[in-house]
Design a protein around this motif. Structure first.
Motif, short mmCIF file in Angstrom:
data_model
loop_
_atom_site.label_atom_id
_atom_site.label_comp_id
_atom_site.label_asym_id
_atom_site.label_seq_id
_atom_site.Cartn_x
_atom_site.Cartn_y
_atom_site.Cartn_z
N PRO A 104 0.81 -1.23 0.00
CA PRO A 104 0.00 0.00 0.00
C PRO A 104 0.84 1.28 0.00
N LEU A 105 1.66 1.49 -1.02
CA LEU A 105 2.47 2.70 -1.10
C LEU A 105 1.65 3.86 -1.62
N ALA A 106 1.81 5.01 -1.00
CA ALA A 106 1.00 6.18 -1.35
C ALA A 106 1.27 6.66 -2.78
N GLU A 107 2.53 6.57 -3.21
CA GLU A 107 2.91 7.20 -4.49
C GLU A 107 2.20 6.55 -5.68
N PRO A 108 2.34 5.22 -5.88
CA PRO A 108 1.61 4.63 -7.01
C PRO A 108 0.10 4.66 -6.82
N TRP A 109 -0.36 4.51 -5.58
CA TRP A 109 -1.79 4.50 -5.33
C TRP A 109 -2.45 5.84 -5.66
N ALA A 110 -1.80 6.94 -5.24
CA ALA A 110 -2.35 8.26 -5.52
C ALA A 110 -2.37 8.50 -7.04
N ARG A 111 -1.32 8.02 -7.71
CA ARG A 111 -1.25 8.16 -9.16
C ARG A 111 -2.38 7.36 -9.83
N SER A 221 9.76 5.38 -3.71
CA SER A 221 9.63 4.77 -2.38
C SER A 221 9.54 3.26 -2.54
N ARG A 222 10.05 2.54 -1.57
CA ARG A 222 10.03 1.08 -1.64
C ARG A 222 9.55 0.51 -0.32
N PHE A 223 8.78 -0.56 -0.43
CA PHE A 223 8.30 -1.25 0.76
C PHE A 223 9.43 -2.13 1.29
N VAL A 224 9.65 -2.10 2.59
CA VAL A 224 10.69 -2.94 3.19
C VAL A 224 10.06 -4.11 3.93
N LYS A 225 9.23 -3.81 4.91
CA LYS A 225 8.59 -4.91 5.63
C LYS A 225 7.39 -4.40 6.44
N GLY B 163 -2.87 -2.12 12.63
CA GLY B 163 -2.42 -3.51 12.75
C GLY B 163 -0.93 -3.68 12.97
N GLY B 164 -0.16 -2.61 13.07
CA GLY B 164 1.25 -2.79 13.37
C GLY B 164 2.14 -1.69 12.82
N LEU B 165 3.31 -2.09 12.38
CA LEU B 165 4.30 -1.15 11.85
C LEU B 165 4.64 -1.53 10.42
N GLU B 166 4.96 -0.51 9.63
CA GLU B 166 5.37 -0.76 8.26
C GLU B 166 6.68 -0.02 8.04
N THR B 167 7.62 -0.63 7.37
CA THR B 167 8.90 0.03 7.10
C THR B 167 9.01 0.33 5.62
N LEU B 168 9.36 1.58 5.30
CA LEU B 168 9.53 2.00 3.92
C LEU B 168 10.92 2.58 3.74
N CYS B 169 11.39 2.53 2.50
CA CYS B 169 12.65 3.18 2.16
C CYS B 169 12.34 4.26 1.13
N LEU B 170 12.66 5.51 1.45
CA LEU B 170 12.31 6.64 0.59
C LEU B 170 13.57 7.30 0.04
N ASP B 171 13.55 7.60 -1.28
CA ASP B 171 14.64 8.40 -1.85
C ASP B 171 14.48 9.83 -1.36
N LEU B 172 15.60 10.48 -1.07
CA LEU B 172 15.55 11.89 -0.70
C LEU B 172 15.63 12.73 -1.98
#
Lengths: 358, 251
Positions: A104-111, A221-225, B163-172
Motif C-alpha cells: 500500500p504505497l501512497a505514491e503509485p496508489w495516488a497516481r 519509495s520502496r516497501f521494506v517490511k 495492525g502494526g508497523l510498516e517500514t519504507l525506504c524513501l529516496d531523498l
C-alpha cells in the motif's frame, strides 16, 4: 464525453453551487462515485464495506458506484469476485492488477486514483479513514487540485458533511464548493456496513480490468517490511465490546488481567496513550484522537483518567463503564456506569461474577 | 542538506474549547495557544538529524496571522536556525498550506520536509501528504522511527499503520510526518530562549510566493457534539454486573 454534455454538466454544476440548500442528496447529475477499497486475504475489508455504505448515500437513479481494488495475485481476484456481489449498490468492480500495487504505497496508489479520475470523471471519491485512506487520499487530492474532507461522520447533502474537530469536542459542518471530484474519508464507525447476505437476489456486478498502459510510476519509495501484531482478540475497530487499560495497570504483566477479562467477554483490548508509552502494550491498541476511534456497544475503561484525547476515541460508544480509584477522574463524566474502586480488586471480582459469554 | 519543518499555532492541547455562540467556530481569543504537539515532534526530529551531522540547517516555517511569530520563536528557542512566516488568514485549509509549503521548498530547496501528522484543531491529517503529492516527493507518514543513510541518500521510515508497523525506504528529498512516538521533544532552556530573540524570522506573503489563495471549502457551522446523558455511580461489582445485564443489556 461530448462537448455538449460537458457543457451541460458545467451548467448543472453551476446551478448546484447556487442552490445552496438543495433539499436532498440526489442531484440530477449523471455521475459516479468511486470507492477506494482495501482487501485482505481474498476479501474486502470491513472498513471498505463501510465506505461503500457511505458512498451509497450519493447514489440516485442516474448515478453509479464503482469499487476500485488494486494489488496482484490470486487473492486480488478472489476479493474482486466476492466484492462484486457483496453490496447491492456496487455497479462495477474495477481491478488494477500490477506489482506496483503489491504494497500500500501512497505514491503509485495516488497516481492510480488520479488516473481513474481522468478516465471516470467521478463526482465523489470515497475511502475509509484508516491509515491507508489517510495516507493515500490527500495525496491524490493534491494531484487533482481539490480539498479533501477527513473523517466524515455524516453526509448531510451531496457536498455537505459533518466531521469532528478539536478531538471530537466540536462538530464542524463543511461544504465542498470546488470542482469534481469531491473527495472524502469516512469514519467507519459512523457508517456500519449492513451485514452481507450471501443469498441476496442482486446479481454480481461486472468486473473490469483497469487499463494501466498509461500508468507511470513514481518509483521513489520502496516497501521494506510489515510487522503485524498477532492477536487472538477481535479487531479493535469493529469489536462489540472493548476493554481498555490505562496507566493504573502499572506494568505489562498486570495488563494481562485486562486481556483475561477481554477473553471472558469476547472483547477487543484497547489502551490509553500512557499505557502504550509505558510499554504495557503495543501502539496499535491505542484508543484516542491519534489512535483508533471505536464505537462498540460496551466500552469498559479500567484505570483510565479520561483525557480529552482519549475520550475523542471512544465517546460514541453505546455504554461506557469506568472503574477508577479517583472519584474525580474526568472519565466518570462520560461513563454510564462508574465504579470507584481499585481495578486490581474489581477485575478479579468481575471475572468471577460475569456470566460466560454466549 | 537543509531540513524544513512546518509548524502550526493551535489552541493548547489541554484547553477545554468553547464554541462561539454564533456557531462560526471555536473561541480563540484569550485562549492559551501553543505549538501543535505533532509539530514539536517534527521539529525535534529535524534537530536530532542536524545534531547527528546529516543536516546543516533547520528552517521552521509557519503560515497564518502575525501571532504565528510567537510559535516560530518557540521553534527557534528549541534550536531551529531561522524561520519564515508567511502572512495569511487564520482559516487556511490544508490545500493552501501545501501550496505555500511547495513554494517555500522551491525557494529553500531542503532535502527533507518534516511536518506533524495532524493538527489537533482541525484534525485533518492531510497537509504532509498533499505537499508530497504537489512536489512529487515520496512520503513517510505517521513516522515513529527515521533512519537516514547519507551515502545512499535514502530515509528508512517506520510507520504506524493499522495492525502494526510498516517500514519504507524513501529516496531523498522526501516528506515525513511525525507520529507521537517518534521522539520526546526537548524543552527550550532560558539561554536558548534569549538566543532565539536574535535569530531571523523572514516575513513573506502568498503573492511573493506566487501562490493563489483560493478556497474550495467553506465552514457552514460549528456546534457542540451531543451530550451524553448523566451516568450513575454504582457501589459494587454486583450492582455493575446487574446493571450491564438487566438495564443496559450489553452482556
Amino acid at each position: 464525453m461530448s462537448i455538449s454534455s460537458k457543457l451541460l454538466r458545467a451548467i448543472i454544476t453551476r446551478r448546484h453551487l447556487i442552490a445552496h440548500a438543495s433539499p436532498s442528496i440526489s442531484s440530477s447529475r449523471h455521475l459516479g462515485t468511486l470507492v477506494i477499497a482495501e482487501h485482505e486475504g481474498g476479501s474486502l475489508t470491513s472498513t471498505s464495506l463501510s465506505s461503500v455504505e457511505a458512498a451509497s448515500k450519493f447514489l440516485n437513479k442516474d448515478s453509479s458506484l464503482s469499487l476500485l481494488l488494486a494489488g496482484t495475485g490470486p487473492s486480488l481476484h478472489e476479493a474482486a469476485a466476492k466484492a462484486a456481489s457483496c453490496h447491492p449498490s456496487i455497479s462495477q468492480v474495477l481491478v488494477a492488477d500490477s506489482d506496483k500495487f503489491k504494497h500500500p504505497l501512497a505514491e503509485p496508489w495516488a497516481r492510480l486514483v488520479y488516473l481513474m479520475q481522468q478516465k471516470g470523471e467521478y463526482s465523489h471519491i470515497v475511502a475509509a479513514s484508516g491509515s491507508f485512506g489517510k495516507n493515500v487520499l490527500p495525496r491524490a487530492a493534491a494531484l487533482l487540485d481539490v480539498s479533501p474532507v477527513t473523517d466524515v461522520i455524516e453526509i448531510s447533502e451531496s457536498r455537505t458533511f459533518v466531521r469532528p474537530i478539536y478531538a471530537g469536542n466540536a462538530l464542524c459542518t463543511v461544504r465542498y464548493t470546488g470542482s469534481d471530484p469531491c473527495m472524502l474519508t469516512i469514519r467507519t464507525t459512523s457508517f456500519p456496513a449492513a451485514s452481507v447476505s450471501p443469498d441476496s437476489k442482486t446479481s454480481a456486478a461486472p468486473i473490469h480490468q483497469v487499463d494501466l498502459s498509461t500508468f507511470s510510476e513514481d518509483g521513489n519509495s520502496r516497501f521494506v517490511k510489515q510487522t503485524t501484531q498477532e492477536s487472538e482478540h477481535p479487531d479493535l475497530g469493529s469489536a462489540r465490546v472493548v476493554i481498555t487499560g490505562g496507566r493504573a495497570l502499572k506494568s505489562a504483566e498486570n495488563f494481562k488481567i485486562i486481556e483475561k477479562l477481554a477473553e471472558k467477554l469476547g472483547a477487543a483490548v484497547g489502551a490509553t496513550r500512557a499505557a502504550v508509552d509505558a510499554g504495557y502494550v503495543t501502539n496499535e491498541l491505542q484508543v484516542g484522537q491519534t489512535g483508533k476511534i471505536v464505537a462498540p456497544d460496551l466500552y469498559m475503561a479500567f484505570g483510565v483518567s479520561g483525557a480529552i484525547q482519549h475520550i475523542a476515541g471512544m465517546r460514541d460508544s453505546k455504554v461506557i463503564v469506568a472503574v477508577n480509584k479517583d472519584a474525580d477522574a474526568p472519565i466518570f463524566q462520560v461513563a454510564d456506569y462508574g465504579l470507584v474502586g481499585d481495578l486490581f480488586e474489581v477485575i478479579p471480582e468481575l471475572l468471577e461474577k460475569l456470566p460466560e459469554k454466549k | 542538506m537543509k531540513i524544513m519543518v512546518a509548524i502550526k499555532r493551535v489552541v493548547d492541547y489541554a484547553v477545554k474549547i468553547r464554541i462561539k455562540s454564533d456557531k462560526t467556530g471555536v473561541e480563540t481569543t484569550n485562549v492559551k495557544m501553543s505549538m501543535n504537539p505533532f509539530c514539536e515532534i517534527a521539529l525535534e526530529e529535524a534537530l536530532k538529524i542536524k545534531e547527528s551531522g546529516f543536516a546543516s540547517e533547520v528552517i521552521a516555517v509557519s503560515m497564518g496571522p502575525a501571532q504565528c511569530v510567537d510559535t516560530l520563536r518557540t521553534g527557534l528557542a528549541m534550536g531551529a536556525d531561522r524561520a519564515i512566516h508567511v502572512d495569511a488568514p487564520a482559516t487556511l485549509f490544508p490545500l493552501s498550506v501545501a501550496k505555500l509549503l511547495k513554494a517555500l521548498v522551491e525557494v529553500e530547496k531542503p532535502g527533507l520536509l518534516i511536518l506533524g501528522k495532524q493538527a489537533i484543531d482541525d484534525d485533518c491529517n492531510q497537509t504532509g501528504q498533499m505537499v508530497a503529492g504537489l512536489l512529487n516527493w515520496p512520503q513517510g507518514t505517521f513516522a515513529s522511527k527515521v533512519v537516514l543513510d547519507k551515502e545512499k541518500n535514502v530515509a528508512t521510515v517506520d510507520r504506524e499503520v493499522d495492525g502494526g508497523l510498516e517500514t519504507l525506504c524513501l529516496d531523498l528529498p522526501a516528506v515525513l510526518t511525525a507520529d507521537l512516538r517518534l521522539n520526546q521533544p526537548r524543552y527550550a532552556t532560558l539561554p536558548n530562549i534569549m538566543k532565539a530573540k536574535s535569530k531571523a524570522i523572514k516575513k513573506m506573503t502568498a503573492e511573493e510566493l506566487k501562490v493563489e489563495m483560493r478556497s474550495d471549502m467553506e465552514v457552514v457551522q460549528v456546534i457542540e457534539p451531543p451530550k451524553r446523558k448523566a451516568g450513575v455511580i454504582v457501589s459494587s461489582v454486583d450492582e455493575l454486573v446487574d446493571k450491564l445485564m438487566n438495564e443496559a443489556h450489553v452482556i
